[in-house]
Design a protein around this motif. Structure first.
Motif, mmCIF file in Angstrom:
data_model
loop_
_atom_site.group_PDB
_atom_site.id
_atom_site.type_symbol
_atom_site.label_atom_id
_atom_site.label_comp_id
_atom_site.label_asym_id
_atom_site.label_seq_id
_atom_site.Cartn_x
_atom_site.Cartn_y
_atom_site.Cartn_z
ATOM 1 N N LYS A 49 0.849 -1.202 0.000
ATOM 2 C CA LYS A 49 0.000 0.000 0.000
ATOM 3 C C LYS A 49 0.877 1.241 0.000
ATOM 4 O O LYS A 49 0.694 2.148 -0.786
ATOM 5 C CB LYS A 49 -0.913 0.012 1.242
ATOM 6 N N TYR A 50 1.832 1.262 0.871
ATOM 7 C CA TYR A 50 2.739 2.397 0.960
ATOM 8 C C TYR A 50 4.051 2.048 0.283
ATOM 9 O O TYR A 50 4.539 0.918 0.396
ATOM 10 C CB TYR A 50 3.011 2.753 2.422
ATOM 11 N N TRP A 95 -2.641 -0.936 7.949
ATOM 12 C CA TRP A 95 -3.095 -1.451 6.664
ATOM 13 C C TRP A 95 -2.849 -2.980 6.603
ATOM 14 O O TRP A 95 -1.726 -3.424 6.837
ATOM 15 C CB TRP A 95 -2.352 -0.783 5.516
ATOM 16 N N CYS A 143 -7.473 -0.347 5.850
ATOM 17 C CA CYS A 143 -6.883 0.255 7.048
ATOM 18 C C CYS A 143 -7.842 0.061 8.220
ATOM 19 O O CYS A 143 -8.954 0.588 8.208
ATOM 20 C CB CYS A 143 -6.615 1.742 6.831
ATOM 21 N N SER A 185 1.039 -3.210 5.654
ATOM 22 C CA SER A 185 1.730 -2.005 5.159
ATOM 23 C C SER A 185 1.780 -0.970 6.292
ATOM 24 O O SER A 185 1.709 -1.324 7.470
ATOM 25 C CB SER A 185 1.046 -1.468 3.901
ATOM 26 N N ILE A 211 -3.863 9.927 0.441
ATOM 27 C CA ILE A 211 -3.857 8.730 -0.407
ATOM 28 C C ILE A 211 -2.755 8.791 -1.461
ATOM 29 O O ILE A 211 -2.799 8.116 -2.483
ATOM 30 C CB ILE A 211 -5.221 8.513 -1.079
ATOM 31 N N TYR A 213 -0.176 7.214 -1.970
ATOM 32 C CA TYR A 213 0.368 5.996 -1.398
ATOM 33 C C TYR A 213 1.868 5.790 -1.622
ATOM 34 O O TYR A 213 2.552 5.237 -0.761
ATOM 35 C CB TYR A 213 -0.423 4.779 -1.889
ATOM 36 N N ALA A 217 0.488 6.582 3.434
ATOM 37 C CA ALA A 217 -0.794 5.877 3.421
ATOM 38 C C ALA A 217 -1.483 6.149 4.744
ATOM 39 O O ALA A 217 -1.636 5.283 5.582
ATOM 40 C CB ALA A 217 -0.576 4.376 3.190
ATOM 41 N N GLN A 222 -9.657 8.550 3.247
ATOM 42 C CA GLN A 222 -9.579 7.692 2.084
ATOM 43 C C GLN A 222 -10.681 8.108 1.114
ATOM 44 O O GLN A 222 -11.601 8.846 1.482
ATOM 45 C CB GLN A 222 -9.756 6.224 2.507
#
Lengths: 561, 569
Positions: A49-50, A95, A143, A185, A211, A213, A217, A222
């Protein structure tokens, strides 16, 4: 100047980008695994995610394991969520991605959990999925927001929430899986966000920032299909002295939904966050060295209407609150034009400042709006209040006109907590479908004059509210250029002896108005005076009902300097 | 000056606004010595506007309206609460309109202010319709006051410069001894602000002072400053006589100086600024009146006909000033004195009115001499205002304007004067000569026309060779006369001449006296050309003195030689 957005609270503690010396937090935390043997774990770039990688584990067959991040014991660690602890009241934003929910054990057996611990043997689980249910989560990156003080789904050993070092996800599988199937994440800890700076697309800028990312994140905001989801509180402005810079946060037409994060406990899905953890707070500072705080939503229409405001939507898990008045500086402005507040069941308040405007705002199924003071409320609707007392709380300096109160059945339309200013005047306040129009908690009977189109009729409470039909008498005062004159002394009476029909000052709109219930009066005296202007006097009749407005143009007296 | 709102009280029931000092007068400038308790009517209005633009006063009618920064009007039955309230305001006018229902309805307080410069300490004063004159409530110097010119529908009137009664008319005067006077008319009927010019300047011909004090030490005192006696008198220093320790004062007001009192010097009449100089009144008398004796000078009003013997014949005049043999300079100062500020009452009545208001012998018709209403003094010559006749002065150094506004200069009066320390007892004789002989047949006696008191001749009497009074001789017989009529050819004599022979030779010596003083002088002789004369002085014991000489445009003054005659024993 763009916005400056920061996490209010601890901040990011792990980026899940290195098994050893994760770059988040203080950069010394390491990842590890506790559980069944034969489970591989490590860094993967297959999904994340990140950034460009995340921490993963592969569980297959009858296996279980806790993939955790160890904060270490550097400065600021471990985390203290206990009462008076450094992280008290903050939430864990983590996450998680689990593509094999169906291969896990049941919810009752903690198929997939968020596990936190003060040691690897002292932990608490917050179940988020099992092979018999996942509360709508399909296993994709999500998340989860965890309040460590919430009752855990499961515990092991004796967890000390005042010393949390291990945060991660645990999974228990019962079937064969291939490859990595539990991913973590970025992890952050905080209350929410603080926003300063200037923007005319404020909410969008906040969401776009969160976002982004590859760079962060932050799960506090979101976006899904154009709807912004909010997790935690948002502070607009700053109450440090002096505020570092002027804050101007303006936007319109957004939909901001209070986000839901739930876990399974005692055979039920429950919110994993505190019931009051979500809200909007406007802050400013008494010093104007660098500027004040301006928060505007929607578009002003005419002088007292609004359109294209944003829609704020709460949920049944939380009491979304709105504290819309920093209160430190009279030059700060909060203005909502055409804004909709739905299911905002927490506290909603403004303040005693006539610069704050609520024009065309819809309060739907929300908590009680407490204007606190003289903010200007016009053309608003209060419907289906969720508050047990009322949709609107009256105050002695309230300035509310041209509003509708519809289908308020849980509580009354308006609550009167005071009789100091008895009698009170309603100006074009229209009531329909309410179980009760007025709740009297003042401790004594009060009278309310129904001026203009006002039609309140139903009351309850220990004392009564008597609604009186009246004529609405209005003096609208302007100067020769048409600019409203504020603070002009406006007076109406039939015999120039107390009590007077009206003896007040004009408001921010240059208007002084009163409801008159004593019937028609011939040759009443109408006066307007303000130092600097020649006095105004006219003798005019007062009708028994309806409205009578006398526009007044005050002429400057060059001798009154 | 500043408006002090705390000095005022609003009575919402009576609808009046009153100064707390009204009727008491402790705060009026004349008493206080400053304008500290007087403020602009603009600020008075602003204060009321503030008071009434207030929630607690919204049930009260609005009291006042501003029409311009200097014009205001009471409204809705509001007005002053006391007749003196206007004395604490300046800078504009205020009206109580007709039909207001107040005790002062249809009244107007106009604003009057002066422009110009006056000598320090000059008290400007006002005459308003004579019958309603008010003592100044203001202090010295330029003024800015409100004046009630219309009282409940009745205008106060004063005759204007043309003598026409004018609504709201006033006269302002500034008349301090030592200075040139001034006055002017103002028409205040229109309300608002009305300027009147008033200017004074030192009068170099008026420096005698009204009185002087004998002080212990005059050192450090300055001309133009003010001296206050401990008993309350205040005067302006006109001059200082150091050797005699005299301080001469003008314009003494506020009381009387007393013996041995402390004397303090101030730079202003209101005694606000002490100079630091002080002494004591050290004389055996409280003060010495400089003008004493000058009150023998009289002024009698009424149409008179007088001949100045200047060839213009008899002309009309409106007032006769008898100078009581005093000089023109003394007469000038006295005529100012009786017109100065403070000349009121019977003692100083001039033409049936207070002298301080006297403007001319025919007010409204004659041009006024503002600096000195009876006339001015230039050098030693008095220039009379129109209609002023001067008589019995020590000299005839004056120029007059008769009632017909024609300047009348006196002829060149000259005298024959004889001086000698031994002149007493001598016969002094001066007569015209021709060919070395005294002309004794100047005229012929007309016995038929003569009477016991009238000596007639047959020829026109030559006014240029005849003293105004003297002796007419028929032969050696002398007939003193007190006056003569040139055209009628007669002398007013005190000795019966009718025993003389008709047609006898008759003549008039220029001087013909038995000296009883060391200086003898003839009466005035109107000079028109030189006269050859013989001067003779004789007395037994002296050698006779006979010298021929000339009577000129400067007259004739001679000092005879009186040598003892040893044979005349």
């Amino acid at each position: 100047m763009a916005l400056t957005i920061t996490i209010e609270g601890k901040g990011v503690i792990a980026n899940a980008d290195a098994e050893t010396n994760d770059t988040g937090g203080d950069g010394t935390g390491d990842w590890g695994f506790t559980g069944s043997g034969g489970v591989s774990n490590g860094l993967t770039t297959d999904t994340f995610k990140y950034g460009s990688a995340c921490i993963a584990a592969a569980l297959s067959g009858t296996k279980n394991g806790w993939l955790w991040f160890n904060t270490g014991t550097g400065t600021g660690y471990p985390l203290d969520f206990d009462t008076a602890g450094a992280e008290e009241g903050q939430h864990i934003y983590i996450w998680v991605h689990c593509p094999t929910i169906g291969l896990t054990t049941t919810l009752a057996n903690e198929g997939v959990t968020i596990r936190i611990g003060s040691a690897t043997g002292d932990f608490a689980d917050y179940t988020i999925a099992g092979n018999d249910g996942s509360n709508g989560w399909d296993g994709k990156w999500k998340c989860f927001v965890i309040d460590p003080t919430k009752t855990a789904s499961n515990t092991g050993g004796t967890i000390d929430i005042g010393s949390i070092r291990y945060i991660g996800a645990r999974m228990s599988t019962t079937a064969t899986a291939k490859g990595d199937n539990l991913f973590i994440s970025q992890i952050a800890v905080g209350f929410g966000l603080r926003v300063t700076g200037t923007s005319t697309t404020g909410w969008k800028d906040v969401v776009d920032y969160c976002i982004d990312y590859p760079n962060r994140a932050w799960g506090m905001f979101q976006e899904r299909e154009g709807i912004y989801y909010q997790y935690g509180k948002v502070w607009i402005g700053d109450d440090t002295t002096p505020q570092a810079a002027a804050v101007s946060f303006t936007d319109s037409g957004r939909v901001i939904q209070a986000g839901i994060s739930e876990y399974y406990e005692s055979a039920a899905w429950k919110t994993s966050a505190n019931i009051d953890y979500i809200g909007l707070i406007i802050e400013d500072d008494v010093a104007v060295t660098n500027g004040v705080t301006t928060f505007k939503d929607g578009v002003l229409v005419g002088s007292d209407k609004g359109r294209s405001g944003s829609t704020f939507i709460g949920n049944t898990n939380h009491n979304y609150s709105m504290d819309l008045y920093g209160g430190s500086n009279a030059a700060s402005v909060t203005a909502l034009y055409g804004t909709t507040l739905k299911d905002i069941t927490g506290v909603i308040n403004s303040g005693n400042d006539a610069q704050h405007n609520f024009y065309g705002v819809s309060f739907i199924a929300s908590g009680q709006f407490d204007p606190v003071g003289a903010c200007v409320v016009r053309n608003c609707s209060f419907a289906e209040t969720a508050h047990a007392d009322s949709a609107l709380l009256w105050n002695e300096s309230i300035d509310v006109r041209n509003c509708s109160f519809i289908a308020n059945t849980v509580g009354a339309a308006i609550e009167h907590p005071s009789a100091v200013g008895d009698p009170y005047d309603y100006y074009d306040l229209v009531f329909s479908g309410n179980t009760v129009d007025g709740l009297n908690t003042a401790g004594s009977d009060i009278d309310v004059n129904n001026n203009g189109t006002s039609n309140a009729s139903l009351d309850e409470g220990a004392n009564t509210i008597t609604y009186l039909s009246s004529a609405t008498l209005t003096l609208t005062v302007k100067d020769v250029s048409g600019t409203e004159i504020v603070g002009a002394y406006a007076y109406i009476d039939d015999n120039n002896s107390t009590p007077f029909i009206m003896n007040t000052t004009t408001n921010a709109s240059g208007i002084a108005s009163v409801g008159h219930t004593a019937g028609a009066v011939a040759d009443a005296t109408w006066r307007v005076r303000k130092y600097g202007y020649k006095p105004f006097l006219v003798v005019a009749d007062i009708p028994a009902s309806g409205t009578k407005e006398i526009p007044v143009t005050l002429i400057v007296d060059p001798q009154q300097t | 000056m500043a408006f002090v709102s705390t000095d005022w009280t609003i009575d919402y029931a009576l609808k009046t606004v009153t100064n707390d000092d009204s009727g008491t007068g402790n705060n009026i400038p004349f008493v206080l010595g400053t304008y500290a308790k007087v403020g602009p009517i603009l600020e008075f209005f602003q204060w009321l506007a503030t008071e009434f633009a207030n929630s607690s006063q919204m049930d009260d009618t609005y009291p006042i309206e501003s029409q311009t920064p200097t014009v205001y009007k009471w409204l809705n039955g509001w007005t002053f609460g006391h007749a003196d309230d206007f004395k604490y305001l300046d800078g504009g006018s205020i009206e109580d309109p007709v039909g207001s229902g107040t005790a002062t309805a249809d009244s107007l307080w106009s604003n009057l202010y002066t422009i110009g410069s006056q000598e320090v300490g000059t008290q400007i004063y006002m005459s308003q319709a004579d019958t309603v004159e008010a003592a100044p409530w203001w202090i010295s110097g330029n003024i800015d006051i409100l004046v009630l010119v219309k009282d409940t529908g009745v205008w106060t009137q004063s005759d204007d410069t043309g003598g026409i009664a004018a609504n709201g008319g006033i006269w302002l005067f500034a008349r301090e001894m030592g200075d040139l006077f001034d006055h002017n008319f103002g028409d205040l009927s229109g309300g608002g602000r009305n300027p009147v010019g008033i200017n004074t300047a030192p009068d170099s011909s008026n420096k005698s002072g009204d009185l002087y004090l004998t002080v212990a030490d005059e050192t450090g005192f300055t001309v133009g400053s003010f001296v206050e006696g401990a008993a309350g008198a205040v005067g302006k220093i006109a001059k200082i006589d150091g050797p005699n320790n005299y301080i001469y004062l003008n314009a003494v007001r506020g009381g009387t100086f007393v013996i041995s009192e402390a004397l303090t010097e101030y730079s202003d009449r209101e005694l606000q600024t002490a100079t630091g100089q002080s002494t004591t009144n050290d004389g055996s008398t409280a003060f010495t009146d400089v003008v004493a004796g000058r009150d023998a000078i009289t002024d009698v009003f009424g149409l008179i006909s007088r001949d100045l013997n200047n060839g213009a014949g008899a002309q009309n005049y409106d007032v006769e000033i008898n100078a009581a043999t005093l000089s023109m300079a003394f007469m000038y100062e006295w005529l100012k004195y009786i017109c100065r500020y403070g000349s009121t009452g019977a003692t100083y009545t001039v033409d049936t009115d207070d002298g301080q208001e006297y403007r001319s012998a025919d007010e409204g018709t004659y041009s006024e001499v503002k600096v000195a209403p009876f006339g001015t003094l230039a050098g030693t010559t008095f220039y009379g205002a129109r209609g002023v006749w001067i008589t019995n002065g020590a000299d005839s150094d004056f120029v007059l304007i008769d009632a017909g506004n024609v300047e009348q200069s006196p002829p060149n009066y000259q005298k024959v004067i004889a001086n000698h320390t031994d002149l007493v007892g001598t016969y002094v004789f001066v007569a015209e000569i021709s060919g070395g002989l005294i002309i004794k047949d100047q005229y012929t006696y007309d016995d038929g026309s003569s009477t016991a008191i009238l000596l007639a001749v047959n020829e026109v009497i030559d006014i240029n060779k005849t003293p105004q009074s003297g002796v007419v001789r028929i032969g050696d017989n002398k007939y003193p006369y007190s006056a003569y009529d040139s055209v009628a050819k007669t002398f007013d004599v005190s000795v019966d001449p009718t025993a003389e022979t008709d047609g006898a030779d008759t003549y008039v010596p220029l001087m013909d006296v038995l000296a009883d003083t060391i200086t003898e002088q003839s009466d005035d002789i109107i000079y028109n050309g030189d006269i050859n004369v013989r001067t003779s002085v004789r007395e037994y014991g002296f050698k006779p003195y006979d010298v021929d000489t000339t009577f000129t445009s400067a007259g004739l003054s001679f000092n005879p030689i009186l040598a003892d005659d040893p044979q005349a024993t």
